[in-house]
Scaffold this active site. Structure first.
Site, short mmCIF file in Angstrom:
data_model
loop_
_atom_site.label_atom_id
_atom_site.label_comp_id
_atom_site.label_asym_id
_atom_site.label_seq_id
_atom_site.Cartn_x
_atom_site.Cartn_y
_atom_site.Cartn_z
CG HIS A 936 -1.91 -1.10 1.22
ND1 HIS A 936 -2.30 -1.78 2.37
CD2 HIS A 936 -2.60 -1.69 0.21
CE1 HIS A 936 -3.17 -2.71 2.05
NE2 HIS A 936 -3.38 -2.67 0.74
CD GLU A 939 -0.76 0.41 4.67
OE1 GLU A 939 0.02 -0.57 4.65
OE2 GLU A 939 -1.99 0.30 4.66
CG HIS A 1033 0.42 -4.03 5.59
ND1 HIS A 1033 -0.50 -3.67 4.64
CD2 HIS A 1033 0.89 -5.25 5.20
CE1 HIS A 1033 -0.60 -4.62 3.72
NE2 HIS A 1033 0.23 -5.59 4.04
CD GLU A 1118 -1.65 -3.47 9.61
OE1 GLU A 1118 -1.32 -2.29 9.36
OE2 GLU A 1118 -2.42 -4.13 8.89
#
Length: 1240
Positions: A936, A939, A1033, A1118
Site C-alpha cells: 500500500h 503506508e 504495513h 502493522e
C-alpha cells in the site's frame, strides 16, 4: 380470625399488621369483594396508611418471600369499586416510588401493566371518567412504562393508546391531568409502530398546540410535551406530517424565543427538547429543505455563537452543530470528475474489474443528490415492536466477518500451479544450488560479490534538481561517500579543488546505529570506543560462539536502541558544524544547477518561488551566474543517502505524469529530530469551532474568496499566477499528491487530493509543497476529500513538515507540526453510482493550522514520512556498496511493473565458511525468512521499518552475522513501486488493492503479486516453505506496532461454530514471534495483536500464504502512523528512528525465535497458551469490525458521523459510538465536548 395463608419471609413476624390486612384482603378476593365493598375500602385504606407512614410496612410487602404484590394486583383486578381501586393505586404508587427500579420490575413481572391497561379501558368507557382515577392510573403507568420492554405493544393491543389520546384532547386546559397523560404518551411513542399510529390520530398536531406559543407557564408540562414530540418525530411519517403542517418554522421561532428569554439558562432542557425535534425532522430530505427555507442555518448559527462562552450550554451547541452539518447541502467536490487526474491505459481491462466499471459510468455520475430517504414506505412496514432497538442488535453478537468454514480454516498446502511452470523461478534461488567452488574465501571484497541484475535504466528527460541556478546536475561537482566507494565514478567526476573533502568514512555498523554515530565522533577525536564488543573487531570472532550470542541476546535492547546519546546528539553536530571551521560536518556542498524549486530570496533573481513546471519555468534566474546554495554535506549523518545518486535513480523511475522535478526532502534526505515529539493534546472545542467556520461559508458567502491557486486538471499550467497574495502549491514530483488548492479566505485553503490512478477514490496520502508564505501568519489547510470515517488525527497525530530553509541551515528533517487538528465529516459527497452502488458517501475534512518561521521558505507537507521508490533504489545501491566479504547479498529484478519500473528482490544470508561439503550443506539448508513491504503506497512507515531490517541484516555486528548464518532472507522491499511513484494511497496502476489479489493474481495486471506468490509456490513445491512470512504495513487508526496472524483455534473461539477437539489441534508456535517482539521492542504491543481469520481478508498475503503455502508463522506487521500509548514511547509520536528500530528488533526477534525453535523444552508453548486465554476478555466480537481486536480509540464523540444517512458507514467499526451518541440524547447531554469523555 383464621391465620393468613400469605407466605411470609423468614424473619418477618407472621402477626405483622400489614400482612394480616393483606391476608384479609386475599380472603375477600372474588365475589366477597363485590358484596362487602365497605370492608374492602377500609382494608385497602388501612394498608395504604401503614405503607405511607411506616417504611417497614412497604419492605414487608415487597420482601422476597412475600406474596403481597400478587394479593394487591388480584384485588385491583377483581374490584369494581372506584374508591377501592383508587386506594390500591395509592398503595402501588407509594410502593413503586422507592426501590431503585427493583419493585417496578416485580410489578411488571407479576402482570401489573396489563391490569392497569384493563382498568384504564374500563374507566374510559364511563362518562365522564373519574378524573382522580385517570390521574392515578396515568401517573402509575408513567412510572412503570420505561421499565417494561413490551409496554408499547401491550398499550396498542389493549386499546389504551386511544384512551390516553382522547383523555389528553379533552383535558388540554387541565394541567394536573395533562402532565401524566403526556408522560405516558412519551413512553408510548418510543415504540415506532405506536408513533405512526399516534401520528394518524393527530397527536403530532396536538403536541404542537401544547408547546406553542412561547410561555414560561407550566415549564415541566412543556418539557414532557417536547420529549413526546421528539419521540414521535423519529418516525419519518410523522416528520413529513410536521413539515406539511409548516411546523419547522414554529419550532425555530420557539427556539429563538426561549434562547432570548432564558437569560439565566434555567430551561436548558426545553431548549434542548426543541432542538431534538428539529434534529429528528431534519432526518428526512423534506425536513432539511424546510429547515433551510426557514432560515434555520442562520438562526441556529447565531444562537450557538452566543452560547459559546457558557460551557454548560455545550449540549445545545453540539445538537445545533449536528443539525446544521446535516442540513448543509451536499455538494460534489470542486472537480470536473472524481476520477484521477491521471489515466494509465491498461494492457487489457477485465470486464468485471473496477476499471471497467469506472469508465462505464454515465455522464454526470459525480453529481450528488440528497438520497437519504427517497424510499417512502411507511415506518410501520419496516420497523418492529422492540422497545429498545439496541437489545435487538445484541441478539446478533457474532462477528459476521469471522471465517466459520472449518475446511477453509485448516491450512492446506496448495501450490496451485504445476512444478513445470514454477521451475523458471529456480533462478531466483541460486543459493540453494550454488557450490562456491570458484570462490576465494580469503577476506577480500571481490570474493563475496555476486552480480546484481538490478540497475536503474536511465531516462533522457531532464530532471530538475531543487538547488541554486547554474549548471546542469550531471555537471555538478560533488564529493560524497559514493565516490570513495566507487573509483570508476571518481574518474568521471573529479572533485573540485575548492570543495573541502569530507573526512574518510569508516565502515558503519548499521544495526547499531547509535554506536556508529558515536564511534564516528570518537574516532575523529582519536578516542577509542568503549563498546569494543560491537566494533568492527567483532568480525574476527566466530559468530557461532554460543556465549557471545547469549550475552548479546540478553542485552538486545541496548544493542539496537536508537535513542542512545550518540544518536540524540547528531542534530546538534549538524548545527555546530555549520558554524565551526574544520568540523567534518562543515564539508558544505556548493551545488549549482539551473532551477530552484523554492525561491530563496537571497540566492536568486526574479519572481515566484516554488512551483515551476517545464523547461522554461526558471529562466528568469539565469543571469544570476554566481548564485550558490550552500548545504551541509549530510553523508556523515546519512550514510545511505547521496543526493547525486538519488537524482540518477530518479532518471530511471517511470511515472504516469512523467515527473521532471525532485522534491527537496527526497534530495537532501531526512535526519530524525533529536527532540521528542509528544502526541498533541486536543484543544477543547476545536472541532466545533472549525465546523462553525465551515458553516459560515453558507451563511456569509460574500466573505469567501473561492480562488483556485493550483489545479492539476489544467496540465499546461497547474500553478495559477497571481499578485503574490496567495500561497503557491506544487505536487509534481515522485510520490506527490495534491490535485487542487482553492483559497477560501485570506489565509485558508481547501486542498483536494488526487484519487489513485484508474480509480475514483482512495484519498488519504498527501505530499505537497507550499511556498510564498509570510512569517508569523497562521494558515489553515483543509484536506476536504479524505475517506476514512476516523483518523488518528483526532487522537494526537500531527502532519509532517519539511522546511528547506531549515535544511540549508543544517537541519534537514521532517518534523511534526500543526495545531487545531481535527478530522470530521463534511458536506462533500460521492454519488451512489460513483460509490459503486452504495448510498452516497460523505467525505471527511482533515484540517490543521500552522505558521512559518522563515520568509520565502519552501515547505513540504506529508501524511507520513515520505519514502519514494527512487529512495529505495538509492538505499539498495548504497547497501550493496557497504557489503563485507562475510555477507551473501544478491539483488535480482523479480519483474517489471505495469508502469515499467523494476521490482527488486533481495537475497541476504551469510557466505559459507568454506566450500567444504559440510559448510555448503549448512548454507543450503538454512531456513528461509520471506519479507515484503509497501504493497500500500500510502503506508510509508512500512518502508522505514524495512529500511531498519535491511540495515541490520547488512550490519557488521555478531548479532547480524549470527542471523545471516541462521537464515536465508528473501525480501521484496516494495511490492507496489508504481503506486509509490505516482502518489497513490492504496492501489497499483490497475486501480486495485494489490493486497486483495493474492488468491488469484493476474500476471499482467498484478505482476509483483503474481511473481512473489510464484516464488512462494516454488518453495512449497521443493519442500522449502519459509519458516516466517511477514508483510510490513502501516495502520492509520491504531497506535503502537502489532501483528495479525492466523490461528484456527482463536478464530473458532470468536465464532459460534462448533468444533471438535481434533479440529482445534494447533501448534501455538505462531504466537512465539509476536511474544518475543513484545518483550524486546518498545513500540510493539501484544495486546493489539489478533490471530483471527476473517472472510474479508481471505485474499490477503497473510491468509493466502498461511492457507495455500502452509506457512504457520504468516503475519502482517502493522506499524502505527501516529504513535504509542504504552511502553517506552508512550505518549510520543512515532518517528523514523523508532520505525527503523522496529525493523532491527524484528531481526533480533528472529534470532531469539531460532533459539526457541531449537529447544526441546516446550515450556514457552504453555506460556503462549496462557497468553491466548488472557486475551479472550479483550476480544470484541459484537461489531462487524475489519479487525477483530478492539480499536485503540473510541469514535471521537464530537459527533464525527452527523449525516442523515445513519447507516452511511456501516462497514466502519469506529463509527458505532458516534451513531450511538446521535441516537441517544442522554449521552449528548452528558458530553460538553468529546475530549472530556474519551474512553481508553
Amino acid at each position: 380470625m383464621n391465620k393468613p395463608k400469605m407466605a411470609t419471609e423468614k424473619g418477618v413476624p407472621s402477626n405483622s399488621r400489614v400482612l394480616m390486612l393483606l391476608g384479609q384482603l386475599e380472603r375477600m378476593n372474588g365475589e366477597a369483594m363485590a358484596r362487602d365493598v365497605e370492608t374492602a375500602r377500609q382494608v385497602t385504606a388501612k394498608i395504604f396508611h401503614l405503607i405511607q407512614t411506616q417504611e417497614k410496612s412497604g419492605k414487608e410487602v415487597m420482601s422476597k418471600g412475600s406474596s403481597g404484590m400478587e394479593v394487591i394486583l388480584a384485588s385491583l383486578e377483581n374490584t369494581r369499586d372506584v374508591q377501592t381501586t383508587l386506594n390500591i393505586l395509592y398503595i402501588l404508587s407509594e410502593l413503586l416510588t422507592v426501590g431503585r427500579g427493583r419493585r417496578v420490575g416485580v410489578f411488571v413481572c407479576k402482570g401489573g401493566t396489563g391490569i392497569l391497561f384493563q382498568i384504564l379501558i374500563t374507566a374510559s368507557k364511563e362518562l365522564p371518567p373519574s378524573e382522580e382515577l385517570m390521574l392515578q392510573l396515568h401517573s402509575l403507568l408513567a412510572k412503570v412504562g420505561p421499565k417494561d420492554r413490551k409496554f408499547g405493544v401491550k398499550a396498542r393491543l389493549s386499546g389504551a393508546l386511544n384512551a390516553t389520546v382522547n383523555l389528553t384532547k379533552q383535558n388540554l386546559q387541565n394541567t394536573k391531568l395533562l402532565l401524566p397523560c403526556l408522560q405516558v404518551l412519551r413512553v408510548y411513542s418510543t415504540n415506532s409502530v405506536n408513533a405512526v399510529s399516534l401520528g394518524k390520530n393527530g397527536v403530532v398536531e396536538l403536541m404542537f398546540k401544547i408547546v406553542a406559543p412561547y410561555s414560561k407557564k407550566n415549564t415541566s408540562l412543556l418539557k414532557v410535551a417536547l420529549d413526546a414530540l421528539g419521540a414521535l418525530l423519529k418516525s419519518k411519517t410523522n416528520a413529513r406530517r410536521a413539515v406539511d403542517g409548516e411546523h419547522v418554522h414554529v419550532l425555530l421561532a420557539l427556539y429563538q424565543d426561549w434562547h432570548h428569554n432564558d437569560t439565566r439558562h434555567r430551561h436548558m432542557l426545553i431548549r434542548k427538547g426543541l432542538l431534538v425535534c428539529l434534529r429528528n425532522i431534519t432526518n428526512i430530505k423534506l425536513g432539511r429543505k424546510a429547515f433551510i427555507d426557514a432560515d434555520g442555518m442562520r438562526i441556529l448559527y447565531n444562537s450557538s455563537t452566543e452560547c459559546l462562552p457558557v460551557r454548560t450550554l455545550d449540549p445545545l451547541i453540539n445538537t445545533s452543530s449536528l443539525i446544521m452539518r446535516k442540513c448543509f447541502p451536499k455538494n460534489r467536490l470542486p472537480l470536473p470528475t472524481i476520477k484521477s487526474a491521471f489515466h494509465y491505459q491498461l494492457p487489457h481491462v477485465p470486464a468485471a474489474g473496477p476499471v471497467a466499471q469506472l469508465y462505464s459510468q454515465p455522464p454526470g455520475v459525480d453529481d450528488v443528490v440528497d438520497e437519504s430517504d427517497d424510499n417512502e414506505e411507511t415506518d410501520a412496514d419496516t420497523e418492529n415492536d422492540t422497545e429498545n432497538e439496541e437489545d435487538e442488535k445484541d441478539q446478533h453478537t457474532a462477528n459476521d466477518d469471522i471465517e466459520t468454514d472449518l475446511n477453509k480454516l485448516h491450512p492446506k498446502k496448495n501450490p496451485g500451479r504445476p512444478f513445470e511452470e514454477l521451475r523458471v523461478y529456480e533462478r531466483f534461488f541460486l543459493e540453494l544450488s550454488e557450490d562456491f567452488q570458484g570462490c576465494n574465501f580469503e577476506p577480500s571484497k571481490s570474493a563475496s560479490t555476486t552480480s546484481s541484475s538490478f540497475s536503474s535504466t536511465r531516462s533522457t528527460r531532464p530532471i530538475i534538481v531543487p538547488t541554486a541556478q547554474a549548471l546542469s546536475p550531471k555537471h555538478v561537482p560533488i564529493m560524497s561517500c559514493q565516490e570513495d566507494c566507487n573509483p570508476t565514478k571518481r574518474k568521471h567526476t573529479p572533485p573540485s579543488p575548492s570543495v573541502p573533502t569530507p573526512a574518510p568514512l569508516t565502515p558503519l555498523e548499521l544495526d547499531t546505529i547509535h554506536l556508529t554515530k558515536d564511534q564516528n565522533r570518537q574516532e575523529e577525536a582519536h578516542i577509542p570506543s568503549p563498546d569494543t564488543h560491537t566494533t568492527l573487531s567483532s568480525l574476527t570472532r566466530p559468530p557461532s560462539q554460543a556465549q557471545m550470542i547469549e550475552q548479546d541476546l540478553a542485552h538486545v535492547l541496548e544493542c539496537v536502541s536508537l535513542e542512545a546519546e550518540g544518536a540524540l546528539n547528531t542534530g546538534e553536530e549538524v548545527e555546530r558544524g555549520v558554524k565551526q571551521e574544520g568540523s567534518p560536518v562543515n564539508a558544505t556542498r556548493h551545488i549549482q544547477s539551473p532551477l530552484l524549486l523554492g525561491g530563496i530570496a537571497t540566492r536568486r533573481v526574479g519572481g515566484g518561488g516554488g512551483s515551476n513546471w517545464g523547461s522554461d519555468c526558471g529562466s528568469e534566474g539565469a543571469e544570476d551566474e554566481g548564485a550558490v546554495l550552500e548545504v551541509p554535506d549530510t553523508a556523515l549523518l546519512l550514510p545511505l543517502h547521496d543526493p547525486d545518486l538519488y537524482v540518477e535513480m530518479v532518471k530511471g523511475t517511470q511515472s504516469v505524469p512523467q515527473y521532471a522535478e525532485v522534491a527537496y526532502p527526497d534530495y537532501f534526505g531526512h535526519i530524525a529530530p533529536t527532540f521528542k515529539e509528544p502526541l498533541q493534546e486536543r484543544v477543547y472545542g476545536v472541532q466545533r469551532s472549525k465546523i462553525f467556520q465551515d458553516i459560515e461559508r453558507l451563511i456569509h458567502p460574500n466573505d469567501i474568496v473561492d480562488k483556485v491557486v493550483y489545479d492539476l486538471d489544467i496540465p499546461s499550467c497547474p500553478v495559477i499566477e497571481d499578485n503574490g497574495e496567495s500561497l503557491k502549491f506544487n505536487s509534481q514530483f515522485e510520490s506527490g499528491n495534491l490535485r487542487k488548492a482553492v483559497q477560501i479566505r485570506k489565509n485558508e485553503y481547501d486542498l483536494v487530493l488526487n484519487s489513485d490512478i484508474n480509480s475514483n477514490h482512495y484519498h488519504q496520502w498527501f505530499y505537497f509543497e507550499a511556498s510564498g508564505m509570510r512569517v508569523g501568519t497562521t494558515y489553515r489547510f483543509n484536506i476536504i476529500n479524505s475517506e476514512k470515517s476516523n483518523s488518528q488525527f483526532n487522537y494526537g497525530m500531527q502532519v509532517l513538515m519539511y522546511s528547506v530553509q531549515e535544511a540549508i541551515s543544517g537541519r534537514p528533517r521532517w518534523v511534526r507540526t500543526g495545531t487545531d487538528i481535527c478530522y470530521y465529516k463534511n458536506h462533500f459527497a460521492r454519488s451512489s453510482i460513483a460509490a459503486g452502488g452504495q448510498k452516497g458517501k460523505s467525505y471527511y475534512t482533515m484540517t490543521f493550522s500552522t505558521s512559518f518561521s522563515h520568509k520565502d521558505d519552501v515547505c513540504y507537507f506529508a501524511y507520513h514520512y515520505p519514502y519514494t521508490y527512487s529512495t529505495l533504489k538509492m538505499h539498495l545501491s548504497k547497501l550493496e556498496a557497504l557489503r563485507t566479504p562475510e555477507i551473501y547479498l544478491r539483488q535480482d529484478v523479480l519483474c517489471e511493473t505495469l508502469g515499467g519500473n523494476s521490482c527488486p528482490l533481495l537475497t541476504i544470508t551469510a557466505m559459507p565458511e568454506s566450500n567444504s561439503n559440510d559448510h555448503i550443506c549448512q548454507f543450503r539448508n538454512r531456513p528461509l525468512i520471506f519479507l515484503s513491504a509497501r504493497v500500500h503506497p500510502g503506508e510509508t512507515n512500512a518502508s522505514w521499518v524495512m529500511k531498519g531490517t535491511l540495515e541490520f541484516l547488512m550490519g557488521t555486528s555478531h548479532l547480524a552475522a549470527s542471523l545471516r548464518d541462521a537464515y536465508i532472507f528473501k525480501i521484496v522491499p516494495m511490492l507496489n513501486p508504481d503506486g509509490v511513484v505516482n502518489g497513490n494511497h492504496r492501489c497499483s496502476l490497475s486501480g486495485e488493492d494489490l493486497n486483495r489479489q493474492w488468491q488469484n493474481p493476474n500476471a499482467e495486471l498484478h505482476p509483483t503479486i503474481y511473481h512473489t506468490k510464484s516464488l512462494l509456490q516454488y518453495l512449497a513445491h521443493i519442500q522449502r516453505a519459509p519458516l516466517v512470512f511477514c508483510d510490513y504495513h502501516g495502520h492509520s487508526r491504531k497506535k503502537n506496532v502489532f501483528m495479525y496472524g492466523c490461528s484456527v483455534k482463536e478464530t473458532v473461539w470468536q465464532s459460534n461454530i462448533s468444533a471438535t477437539s481434533s479440529d482445534l489441534q494447533e501448534d501455538l508456535g505462531y504466537r512465539a514471534l509476536p511474544k518475543i517482539l513484545s518483550q524486546i521492542a518498545p513500540a510493539f504491543s501484544m495486546t493489539s495483536c489478533s490471530f483471527v481469520v476473517e472472510r474479508s481478508k481471505e485474499s490477503t498475503a497473510r491468509v493466502v500464504v498461511w492457507r495455500e503455502i502452509g506457512v504457520q508463522r504468516s503475519y502482517t506487521m502493522e506499524s502505527t502512523l501516529c504513535g504509542c500509548d504504552q511502553g517506552k514511547y508512550k505518549g510520543l509520536q512515532i518517528g523514523t528512528r523508532e520505525l527503523e528500530e522496529m525493523g532491527a528488533q524484528f531481526c533480533v526477534a528472529l534470532l531469539r525465535l531460532k533459539r526457541l525453535t531449537g529447544i526441546r523444552n516446550h515450556q514457552h508453548l504453555l506460556d503462549l497458551e496462557s497468553d491466548i486465554i488472557g486475551t479472550q476478555t479483550k476480544v470484541v466480537s459484537s461489531s462487524p469490525t475489519t479487525y477483530v481486536m478492539e480499536e485503540d480509540e473510541p469514535s471521537f464523540l464530537e459527533a464525527i458521523d452527523y449525516s442523515a444517512e445513519s447507516n452511511d458507514e456501516d462497514a466502519e467499526p469506529e463509527n458505532e459510538h458516534a451513531i450511538e451518541v446521535q441516537e441517544n440524547p442522554i449521552h449528548l447531554d452528558q458530553l460538553s465536548d468529546c475530549e472530556t469523555n474519551r474512553r481508553d
